[in-house]
Design a protein around this motif. Structure first.
Motif, PDB file in Angstrom:
ATOM      1  N   ASP A 128     -49.039 131.382  12.571  1.00 60.76           N
ATOM      2  CA  ASP A 128     -48.074 131.161  13.654  1.00 60.76           C
ATOM      3  C   ASP A 128     -48.775 130.399  14.775  1.00 60.76           C
ATOM      4  O   ASP A 128     -49.097 130.940  15.839  1.00 60.76           O
ATOM      5  N   THR A 129     -48.983 129.099  14.530  1.00 60.31           N
ATOM      6  CA  THR A 129     -49.779 128.283  15.445  1.00 60.31           C
ATOM      7  C   THR A 129     -49.116 128.127  16.807  1.00 60.31           C
ATOM      8  O   THR A 129     -49.786 128.163  17.845  1.00 60.31           O
ATOM      9  N   ALA A 130     -47.818 127.963  16.830  1.00 60.03           N
ATOM     10  CA  ALA A 130     -47.123 127.730  18.101  1.00 60.03           C
ATOM     11  C   ALA A 130     -47.297 128.905  19.054  1.00 60.03           C
ATOM     12  O   ALA A 130     -47.632 128.723  20.237  1.00 60.03           O
ATOM     13  N   LEU A 131     -47.071 130.112  18.549  1.00 60.41           N
ATOM     14  CA  LEU A 131     -47.217 131.289  19.411  1.00 60.41           C
ATOM     15  C   LEU A 131     -48.681 131.531  19.747  1.00 60.41           C
ATOM     16  O   LEU A 131     -49.007 131.994  20.850  1.00 60.41           O
ATOM     17  N   ALA A 132     -49.573 131.200  18.834  1.00 55.22           N
ATOM     18  CA  ALA A 132     -51.002 131.342  19.099  1.00 55.22           C
ATOM     19  C   ALA A 132     -51.424 130.441  20.251  1.00 55.22           C
ATOM     20  O   ALA A 132     -52.195 130.838  21.134  1.00 55.22           O
ATOM     21  N   ILE A 133     -50.909 129.200  20.257  1.00 51.43           N
ATOM     22  CA  ILE A 133     -51.244 128.252  21.326  1.00 51.43           C
ATOM     23  C   ILE A 133     -50.806 128.797  22.679  1.00 51.43           C
ATOM     24  O   ILE A 133     -51.550 128.712  23.671  1.00 51.43           O
ATOM     25  N   GLU A 134     -49.599 129.362  22.746  1.00 51.74           N
ATOM     26  CA  GLU A 134     -49.112 129.907  24.016  1.00 51.74           C
ATOM     27  C   GLU A 134     -50.032 131.009  24.529  1.00 51.74           C
ATOM     28  O   GLU A 134     -50.292 131.105  25.735  1.00 51.74           O
ATOM     29  N   ASN A 135     -50.522 131.844  23.638  1.00 48.35           N
ATOM     30  CA  ASN A 135     -51.416 132.929  24.054  1.00 48.35           C
ATOM     31  C   ASN A 135     -52.798 132.414  24.444  1.00 48.35           C
ATOM     32  O   ASN A 135     -53.384 132.900  25.409  1.00 48.35           O
ATOM     33  N   TYR A 136     -53.299 131.432  23.722  1.00 49.81           N
ATOM     34  CA  TYR A 136     -54.588 130.863  24.112  1.00 49.81           C
ATOM     35  C   TYR A 136     -54.488 130.148  25.458  1.00 49.81           C
ATOM     36  O   TYR A 136     -55.410 130.202  26.286  1.00 49.81           O
ATOM     37  N   LYS A 137     -53.359 129.481  25.692  1.00 51.85           N
ATOM     38  CA  LYS A 137     -53.165 128.830  26.991  1.00 51.85           C
ATOM     39  C   LYS A 137     -53.207 129.853  28.125  1.00 51.85           C
ATOM     40  O   LYS A 137     -53.869 129.639  29.154  1.00 51.85           O
ATOM     41  N   ARG A 138     -52.491 130.955  27.931  1.00 55.69           N
ATOM     42  CA  ARG A 138     -52.471 131.974  28.985  1.00 55.69           C
ATOM     43  C   ARG A 138     -53.859 132.565  29.186  1.00 55.69           C
ATOM     44  O   ARG A 138     -54.273 132.852  30.320  1.00 55.69           O
ATOM     45  N   SER A 139     -54.591 132.723  28.111  1.00 55.33           N
ATOM     46  CA  SER A 139     -55.950 133.253  28.201  1.00 55.33           C
ATOM     47  C   SER A 139     -56.837 132.348  29.045  1.00 55.33           C
ATOM     48  O   SER A 139     -57.596 132.820  29.896  1.00 55.33           O
ATOM     49  N   PRO A 195     -60.706 130.440  33.171  1.00 56.49           N
ATOM     50  CA  PRO A 195     -61.090 129.073  32.801  1.00 56.49           C
ATOM     51  C   PRO A 195     -62.443 128.993  32.104  1.00 56.49           C
ATOM     52  O   PRO A 195     -62.784 127.941  31.540  1.00 56.49           O
ATOM     53  N   ASN A 196     -63.214 130.066  32.138  1.00 57.10           N
ATOM     54  CA  ASN A 196     -64.513 130.082  31.454  1.00 57.10           C
ATOM     55  C   ASN A 196     -64.429 130.674  30.051  1.00 57.10           C
ATOM     56  O   ASN A 196     -65.462 130.936  29.425  1.00 57.10           O
ATOM     57  N   ASN A 197     -63.227 130.879  29.555  1.00 53.82           N
ATOM     58  CA  ASN A 197     -63.048 131.403  28.205  1.00 53.82           C
ATOM     59  C   ASN A 197     -63.344 130.282  27.205  1.00 53.82           C
ATOM     60  O   ASN A 197     -62.459 129.540  26.777  1.00 53.82           O
ATOM     61  N   GLU A 247     -59.575 121.881  19.593  1.00 55.37           N
ATOM     62  CA  GLU A 247     -59.542 121.550  18.171  1.00 55.37           C
ATOM     63  C   GLU A 247     -58.123 121.255  17.709  1.00 55.37           C
ATOM     64  O   GLU A 247     -57.901 120.462  16.789  1.00 55.37           O
ATOM     65  N   ILE A 248     -57.141 121.897  18.351  1.00 52.88           N
ATOM     66  CA  ILE A 248     -55.736 121.661  18.016  1.00 52.88           C
ATOM     67  C   ILE A 248     -55.222 120.398  18.699  1.00 52.88           C
ATOM     68  O   ILE A 248     -54.211 119.820  18.315  1.00 52.88           O
ATOM     69  N   GLY A 249     -55.968 119.927  19.717  1.00 56.48           N
ATOM     70  CA  GLY A 249     -55.554 118.734  20.450  1.00 56.48           C
ATOM     71  C   GLY A 249     -54.844 119.031  21.744  1.00 56.48           C
ATOM     72  O   GLY A 249     -54.113 118.177  22.275  1.00 56.48           O
ATOM     73  N   ILE A 250     -55.056 120.225  22.283  1.00 59.29           N
ATOM     74  CA  ILE A 250     -54.417 120.624  23.542  1.00 59.29           C
ATOM     75  C   ILE A 250     -55.358 120.338  24.702  1.00 59.29           C
ATOM     76  O   ILE A 250     -56.543 120.712  24.682  1.00 59.29           O
ATOM     77  N   ASP A 251     -54.856 119.671  25.739  1.00 61.76           N
ATOM     78  CA  ASP A 251     -55.628 119.410  26.950  1.00 61.76           C
ATOM     79  C   ASP A 251     -55.698 120.686  27.793  1.00 61.76           C
ATOM     80  O   ASP A 251     -54.661 121.206  28.223  1.00 61.76           O
ATOM     81  N   THR A 252     -56.896 121.178  28.022  1.00 59.98           N
ATOM     82  CA  THR A 252     -57.051 122.436  28.761  1.00 59.98           C
ATOM     83  C   THR A 252     -57.228 122.237  30.264  1.00 59.98           C
ATOM     84  O   THR A 252     -57.073 123.180  31.035  1.00 59.98           O
ATOM     85  N   GLU A 253     -57.556 121.021  30.673  1.00 58.92           N
ATOM     86  CA  GLU A 253     -57.778 120.786  32.100  1.00 58.92           C
ATOM     87  C   GLU A 253     -56.514 121.061  32.906  1.00 58.92           C
ATOM     88  O   GLU A 253     -56.568 121.574  34.013  1.00 58.92           O
ATOM     89  N   SER A 254     -55.386 120.726  32.351  1.00 62.32           N
ATOM     90  CA  SER A 254     -54.123 120.914  33.069  1.00 62.32           C
ATOM     91  C   SER A 254     -53.743 122.381  33.203  1.00 62.32           C
ATOM     92  O   SER A 254     -52.854 122.725  33.994  1.00 62.32           O
ATOM     93  N   LEU A 255     -54.398 123.231  32.443  1.00 66.55           N
ATOM     94  CA  LEU A 255     -54.090 124.665  32.503  1.00 66.55           C
ATOM     95  C   LEU A 255     -54.743 125.344  33.698  1.00 66.55           C
ATOM     96  O   LEU A 255     -54.305 126.409  34.123  1.00 66.55           O
ATOM     97  N   ILE A 256     -55.799 124.741  34.198  1.00 63.91           N
ATOM     98  CA  ILE A 256     -56.610 125.387  35.235  1.00 63.91           C
ATOM     99  C   ILE A 256     -56.061 125.053  36.621  1.00 63.91           C
ATOM    100  O   ILE A 256     -55.892 123.877  36.976  1.00 63.91           O
ATOM    101  N   ILE A 257     -55.773 126.069  37.390  1.00 61.12           N
ATOM    102  CA  ILE A 257     -55.248 125.896  38.745  1.00 61.12           C
ATOM    103  C   ILE A 257     -56.396 125.576  39.701  1.00 61.12           C
ATOM    104  O   ILE A 257     -57.423 126.265  39.717  1.00 61.12           O
TER     105      ILE A 257
END
Length: 737
Positions: free
Chosen positions: A614-625, A630-632, A641-651
């Motif tokens: 269940d990659t879609a739901l996994a991505i949502e949880n990793y994003k919240r994590s 931000p040091n996770n 590895e999935i191709g998600i930009d993490t910089e935009s997640l960090i406030i």
């Protein structure tokens, strides 16, 4: 007549009085030296009772052998849960059953009389089936007390061939009444025993315990296994690794050398270790090492420590791990716990004395105090009664990772027993080891630490009295090393001592100590609760996830269970290891719902979802994590590895605003002075609570979170001259500087 035979006989028989259950037996047998002590346990559990350490009475000092009426005069009490009247016939029938059934004495008859239905006297005519094989008359004295507020009766029995006019009966009564009759209350000792036993039964404690009050031991016992492979039980003389409790012995040896004018506390360490790098050593004093204010990096926090701890090391190899590193701060500037400092203290002890650290402690502390079960833990040495260390993983145990104790050296390499540390505790109230002026140095409040203060090898502060807002002044220290955690707590005002040694990893020793402190002060305390996570895990493993989820929803309403994030996480991974990934995902989801501010619960849930596809739901949880922390690095790596930009997640919060929030804050609604320092460093915010330094990650709307425990800090900076914050959602702080 050997009293131990009578005690042993209690293991095989049980009886009841007039059909009542839940009796409690206060059993006291006296031998010719008057050294036997009282035992407390439920009569209906007599078949299974473990007598170890359940002492509950102390005889007056100075009693001599001739004070005893004979070998086997004794007393016991029934503690009944109602107030039903007892007649002579009731007691005669019950006593006859006692002697025939429990004592196996045949041909017994009982004759009693009373004038007020509260005091009964009479005689038991019986045949001694154990020893003399002859007829025997026993005088009987029975006293009944009804405790109205407890709705129970306590019935005290005394037996002896001697008459009641004998002076010894008065002495026996003096010992018995305060404990079994006068208070109509459970004794402190029984409460302590029940508390620790519950912790053991719930899988929260496995080790040795000792409690002293007014300088006298009132309770000591062992719980669980010292060695699980051989089913060897823990006892009060089981040897446990002390871990950082070692530091107080290192500090004592150092101050002894100060008292002998062999070193000075304010001298740089290079005075005694001329080969130590002067760039840092010239500014670090003995005092700095003792108080963890040197700034020397802590070698047990280094990334390679797992490899370091497995190999034997000489002292200079340990020192080389950190000697050439820069200081983390100017010496004396702040508190930062450092095992490196205590390694250096051990090296200095050896350098000045010309002896090994181990030999110095033996000569100057252990031998003078007759601490014969304390020493330096050498792997090659055969040490009698040495406990093995284990880690509790969910509802199972595994052997702890190996550590060569030379890697801990003067920071944590000693072993001891609770009985020996009682001897140590008592000596600290005297001048056996040091004159008072030097002893006081050990317990002075040298530096703020962990919301309290640190002395020399000791934490100086307050301990809550049970479940109250009252506190007692304490001198304490904990320890934690592979498979062991330990806690020593002194309460100087009452010369009380609480010792807890555990050999299954992390146990809630602080909570247990707090509860025992409540018992000692006759105050309310929080009783242990069962683990909701491990109860859920047991149910899932036995009956499946559907039954487990239903069971979880049922027990979470109960006050008898507690929910712990880490335990839930471990339970989930235990299910993954057994191939039950769907079940694990369900458990991780419960953890997310229960602890929504924890980055780790989302990370674990995401991992299970990825395993299930269940990659879609996994991505949502990793994003919240990653948003919460931000040091996770694990979450960031997987998202990349999935191709998600993490910089935009960090406030991002402007540095200027972080600098505005920085400062000293004091609690406004707490009984104690509670200060938290908020610091801005390189565009990040940190909290410092008495030496505990933690990062604060922004999650929006002036809200920050501590990724260590999910605690939230919410600032209100509308008025720049009156900035406040709320931590844990309930404790208010105001900026004062």
């Amino acid at each position: 007549m050997k009293n131990i035979l009578i005690i042993t006989s209690l293991l095989f028989y049980s009886f009841s009085l007039s059909g009542q259950e839940n009796e409690h037996l206060f059993f006291l047998e006296t031998d010719t030296s008057w050294r036997k002590e009282m035992f407390v346990f439920p009569i209906n559990f007599a078949r299974d009772i473990d007598y170890q350490g359940v002492e509950d009475a102390r005889f007056p000092k100075g009693w001599e052998e001739q004070d005893s009426p004979n070998f086997w005069s004794y007393a016991y009490a029934w503690n009944l849960e109602d107030s039903g009247d007892l007649t002579e016939a009731d007691l005669e029938t019950s006593l006859q059953k006692y002697f025939v059934g429990l004592m196996r004495w045949e041909e017994t008859s009982v004759q009693l009389s009373t004038t007020n239905n509260a005091v009964f006297t009479g005689v038991v005519k019986t045949m001694d089936a154990f020893f003399t094989k002859e007829p025997m008359d026993l005088n009987v004295l029975i006293e009944k007390t009804y405790c109205e507020e407890k709705n129970k009766s306590i019935i005290l029995f005394r037996f002896s061939p001697k008459g009641f006019e004998a002076d010894v009966w008065n002495k026996l009564k003096e010992v018995q009444l305060p404990l079994a009759i006068a208070s109509c209350e459970e004794t402190k000792v029984k409460k302590i025993h029940d508390l620790i036993k519950a912790c053991s039964d719930y899988g929260q404690f496995n080790g040795s315990v000792l409690v002293a009050e007014n300088g006298e031991i009132i309770y000591k016992n062992g719980f669980g296994q010292a060695n699980m492979e051989w089913n060897i039980p823990n006892k009060s003389d089981t040897k446990h690794r002390l871990a950082s409790i070692t530091k107080q012995f290192t500090a004592m040896a150092i101050v002894q050398l100060v008292a002998e004018n062999k070193l000075a506390l304010d001298q740089p360490i290079t005075t005694y270790l001329p080969d130590y790098p002067k760039a840092t050593g010239d500014s670090v004093t003995i005092h700095h090492l003792l108080t963890h204010t040197s700034g020397i990096p802590n070698y047990t926090s280094f990334p390679n420590y797992r490899e370091v701890m497995r190999a034997p090391h000489n002292t200079m190899e340990l020192v080389s791990l950190f000697a050439d590193l820069p200081l983390e701060f100017s010496p004396g500037e702040q508190f930062a716990y450092s095992n490196s400092g205590y390694v250096l203290l051990g090296v200095i002890i050896e350098k000045i004395t010309g002896k090994s650290y181990e030999q110095v402690l033996q000569d100057k502390i252990f031998s003078p105090l007759e601490m014969n079960d304390t020493g330096y833990d050498q792997h090659r040495t055969i040490i009698e009664n040495r406990a093995s260390g284990y880690n509790k993983i969910a509802n199972t145990f595994e052997n702890a990772s190996y550590i060569d104790m030379s890697a801990a050296f003067a920071a944590g390499a000693l072993y001891s027993t609770v009985e020996d540390l009682y001897r140590w505790d008592q000596a600290l109230y005297t001048e056996k080891l040091l004159p008072k002026e030097y002893m006081d140095l050990l317990f002075d409040t040298h530096i703020a630490a962990w919301g309290q203060h640190y002395g020399y090898g000791w934490e100086i502060g307050k301990l809550r009295i049970g479940n109250t807002q009252e506190h007692t002044q304490t001198i304490s220290h904990g320890g934690n090393i592979n498979g062991f955690n330990t806690q020593i707590t002194q309460i100087p005002a009452s010369q009380s001592l609480i010792l807890l040694f555990n050999n299954t990893g992390l146990a809630p020793l602080y909570d247990m100590t707090t509860a025992i402190n409540g018992i000692l002060h006759d105050k309310p305390y929080i009783s242990p609760k069962r683990s909701m996570a491990y109860s859920l895990l047991d149910k899932v493993q036995k009956d499946g996830i559907a039954s487990g989820l239903a069971y979880y929803n049922e027990i979470k309403k109960s006050d008898e269970y507690h929910l712990n994030e880490n335990e839930m996480n471990l339970s989930g991974y235990q299910l993954i290891q057994s191939g039950k990934v769907e079940d694990a995902a369900a458990v991780f989801k419960l953890n997310v719902e229960a602890f929504p501010n924890s980055f780790n619960v989302y990370d674990s849930y995401g991992e299970a979802l990825m395993m299930l596809g269940d990659t879609a739901l996994a991505i949502e949880n990793y994003k919240r994590s990653v948003q919460l922390n931000p040091n996770n690095e694990n979450g960031i790596q997987i998202l990349k590895e999935i191709g998600i930009d993490t910089e935009s997640l960090i406030i991002k919060v402007p540095v200027e605003h972080l600098q505005l929030l920085a400062g000293e804050y004091m609690a406004t609604d707490q009984a104690r002075d509670w200060k938290i320092v908020i610091e801005e460093l390189n565009g990040e915010l940190f909290g410092n609570d008495g030496g505990y330094r933690y990062k604060l990650n922004p999650i929006g709307d002036e809200k920050f979170i501590n990724p260590d425990d999910g605690a939230t800090v919410v600032f209100d900076a509308k008025d720049k001259n009156a900035i406040t914050f709320v931590i844990f959602g309930r404790v208010n702080f105001k900026k004062v500087k």
